[in-house]
Design an enzyme around this catalytic site. Structure first.
Site, short mmCIF file in Angstrom:
data_model
loop_
_atom_site.label_atom_id
_atom_site.label_comp_id
_atom_site.label_asym_id
_atom_site.label_seq_id
_atom_site.Cartn_x
_atom_site.Cartn_y
_atom_site.Cartn_z
N ARG A 99 0.85 -1.19 0.00
CA ARG A 99 0.00 0.00 0.00
C ARG A 99 0.88 1.23 0.00
NH1 ARG A 99 -3.53 -2.82 -1.47
NH2 ARG A 99 -5.53 -3.27 -0.48
N HIS B 136 -0.92 0.12 -9.69
CA HIS B 136 -1.59 -0.85 -8.81
C HIS B 136 -2.08 -2.07 -9.61
CE1 HIS B 136 -3.67 -0.95 -4.64
NE2 HIS B 136 -3.58 -2.18 -5.12
C1 GLV Z 1 -5.27 -5.10 -4.02
O1 GLV Z 1 -4.57 -4.18 -3.73
C2 GLV Z 1 -5.77 -6.06 -3.07
O2 GLV Z 1 -5.80 -5.77 -1.88
O3 GLV Z 1 -6.12 -7.15 -3.51
#
Ligand code: GLV
Length: 311
Positions: A226, A274
């Site tokens: 994160r 991401h």
């Molecule tokens: C993505 O970031 C997840 O938590 O799967």
């Protein structure tokens, strides 16, 4: 055919198209009644969510369990949820293999200097740098959970020395594992640091100047967890001082990264939006439908978050 006693499911996935997920669930659990928020007319027993809203939970007080369509549940746990509500994460679901690929790619690209060569070639140069061996790049995996442990195994299997750190003690073949208070020792043995931690109040800002300074000189950071794990200014400072050689970041404190964010144009930072592990529809729906059936049969399921510790 749904009947009186059939399980009622609600999807709340406001930032993605939930229809294909609901269709797949209808195939996996033909007896279920499935609704998609905000078009929910009935109280559901189980929710399947991706970036859900508080309004959804306020309107659905009878939920027994909520399934996150992801591995990290930090966003979900920020909402006001009934104490008794079981929060369930996806366990692997095809994510570990994608993360193994992402990390090995970033690692090898750095060790084989592909970014340097790409820059040189574009600048009209033709330089051969000395070879670098795997032994000079010990990799530290921060977080040895479901995903971190699989990444550690892959990195070990392609011939890098690997150390790992987790909150509670773990043992893994061929990997020196540290835990708890041994964080400093772990960091000082790592040159490449891979963050695979859950985001909790304890792990927020863990990638800060104090900790990153303990890495071996010429350190490289790979963050697939994160954005809030990293103190962004601290990374910039350590890149400028030369202590850190670069970083590959799949996550940012603010996503999408603002257009003028210094990471976007930094020559030593690789950013991806991401994507290190996308939730795969088929294995995830298979996993969630199986768990719903188990819960309906009164059986225990795995992947339930301990709300107090946040993962
Ligand atoms: C993505 O970031 C997840 O938590 O799967």
């Amino acid at each position: 055919m749904p009947h009186q006693n059939s399980p009622k499911l609600a999807f709340c996935c406001p930032t993605i198209d939930a229809q294909p997920w609901a269709d797949a669930m209808a195939k996996a659990l033909p007896e279920a009644q499935i609704q998609i928020w905000p078009d929910c007319t009935e109280q559901a027993d189980y929710a399947i969510t991706w970036a859900p809203t508080q309004a959804f939970f306020d309107a659905q007080p009878q939920l027994k369990a909520v399934f996150a369509l992801g591995a990290g549940v930090d966003g979900l746990l920020k909402l006001r949820l009934p104490e008794s509500l079981a929060v369930v994460r996806i366990e692997d679901g095809g994510m570990a293999a994608q993360m193994q690929d992402y990390v090995t790619h970033a690692l090898l690209r750095h060790v084989r200097r592909f970014d340097q060569y790409a820059q040189d070639i574009r600048a009209g140069k033709w330089i051969q740098y000395p070879a670098q061996d795997h032994a000079s790049f010990p990799v530290g995996i921060l977080g040895l959970g479901e995903l971190g442990s699989k990444i550690a195994e892959r990195v070990r299997d392609i011939g890098f020395p690997v150390v790992g750190w987790s909150k509670s003690p773990k043992t893994m073949e061929g990997i020196r594992c540290f835990s708890g208070e041994e964080l400093y020792k772990f960091l000082s043995m790592s040159r490449v640091l891979v963050c695979a931690l859950p985001l909790t109040p304890h792990t927020q800002d863990i990638l800060n100047e104090q900790h990153l300074s303990l890495l071996k000189p010429g350190a490289y950071l790979i963050n697939i967890a994160r954005g809030a794990h990293l103190v962004e200014e601290d990374l910039l400072k350590l890149l400028a001082s030369g202590h850190m050689a670069g970083a590959c970041l799949d996550v940012m404190r603010t996503e999408p990264a603002p257009a003028n964010h210094p990471f976007r144009s930094h020559p030593q930072i690789t950013l991806t939006p991401h994507i290190s592990a996308m939730t795969l529809l088929a294995p995830s729906i298979a996993q969630i439908s199986q768990k719903i059936m188990s819960l309906r049969n009164g059986q225990a399921i795995t992947g339930v978050i301990q709300r107090g510790r946040g993962y």
